[in-house]
Scaffold this active site. Structure first.
Site, mmCIF file in Angstrom:
data_model
loop_
_atom_site.group_PDB
_atom_site.id
_atom_site.type_symbol
_atom_site.label_atom_id
_atom_site.label_comp_id
_atom_site.label_asym_id
_atom_site.label_seq_id
_atom_site.Cartn_x
_atom_site.Cartn_y
_atom_site.Cartn_z
ATOM 1 N N ALA A 24 0.848 -1.198 0.000
ATOM 2 C CA ALA A 24 0.000 0.000 0.000
ATOM 3 C C ALA A 24 0.884 1.248 0.000
ATOM 4 C CB ALA A 24 -1.004 0.000 1.144
ATOM 5 N N HIS A 25 1.714 1.317 -0.988
ATOM 6 C CA HIS A 25 2.554 2.494 -1.199
ATOM 7 C C HIS A 25 3.184 2.421 -2.594
ATOM 8 C CE1 HIS A 25 5.264 -0.451 0.921
ATOM 9 N NE2 HIS A 25 5.857 -0.295 -0.245
ATOM 10 N N ALA A 26 3.819 3.501 -2.982
ATOM 11 C CA ALA A 26 4.602 3.545 -4.223
ATOM 12 C C ALA A 26 5.972 4.112 -3.868
ATOM 13 C CB ALA A 26 3.917 4.432 -5.261
ATOM 14 N N ARG B 258 1.642 -0.516 -5.046
ATOM 15 C CA ARG B 258 1.611 -1.967 -4.928
ATOM 16 C C ARG B 258 1.017 -2.414 -3.599
ATOM 17 N NH1 ARG B 258 7.272 -1.316 -4.672
ATOM 18 N NH2 ARG B 258 6.709 0.192 -6.254
ATOM 19 N N ILE C 192 5.709 6.871 -1.119
ATOM 20 C CA ILE C 192 4.436 7.601 -1.109
ATOM 21 C C ILE C 192 3.444 6.633 -0.469
ATOM 22 C CG2 ILE C 192 2.665 8.787 -2.456
ATOM 23 C CD1 ILE C 192 4.742 9.037 -4.723
#
Ligand code: T46
Length: 145
Positions: A52-54, A99, A124
């Site tokens: 749960a981030h990029a 992702r 992020i």
């Protein structure tokens, strides 16, 4: 490696042997960046979700060296899902890709090869911020899935 590179599944060499199989990965020969960091995820409780981030700049290759999991990617428009269930298969995730990792089977071990050292400021972790990041990119760099 830039955001234009597509997320793709990669196959690594596999030496089959009655004693057990062996796979290997050599720096820039099998992975499209010099490997600066390796981390691994294991002992994931059933039903847990990770990610749960990029990343702004870091590219990664994820390999389920044992077990299996589903990796969901989005570039902010399209969403694509990949099943990682082979020890010699990797998923190349370009920077700028949101992702999440789901459905870990018991005993799954995920190894990640990274193009950069750990930098929290490269993450992020807020989806709205990710959407703003994508919107700030030139149009030709937005759709990568
Ligand atoms: C990714 C997905 C697939 C470090 O101190 N050094 C490291 O190299 C890493 C990867 C993490 N950490 C710390 C940062 C957090 O305090 O370990 C803690 C857990 O990290 P995070 O919540 O980001 O873990 P995941 O599984 O959600 O994400 C990880 C990677 O961080 C990320 O780069 O793409 O796996």
């Amino acid at each position: 490696m830039n955001r234009l590179t597509k997320a793709t599944l990669m196959e690594f060499p596999k030496i089959c042997d009655p004693r057990g199989n062996l796979s290997f990965i050599e720096g820039t020969r099998h992975v499209p960046f010099p490997i600066k960091r390796v981390f691994y995820i294991y002992d994931v409780p059933g039903g847990e979700t990770r990610g749960a981030h990029a990343h702004r700049q870091c590219a990664e290759v994820l390999i389920a060296v044992a077990g299996s999991l589903e990796v969901r990617l989005t570039d902010g428009e399209k969403e694509v899902s990949f099943l990682l269930n082979r020890s010699n298969r990797g998923l190349l995730i370009p920077p700028g890709t949101w992702r999440t990792m789901h459905d870990f089977t018991t005993g799954t071990v995920v190894v990640a090869l990274c193009s950069r050292e750990y930098e929290e400021e490269d993450y992020i972790r807020d989806y709205e911020e990710f959407e703003k990041f994508v919107a700030s990119l030139p149009e030709e760099k937005r759709a990568i899935l």
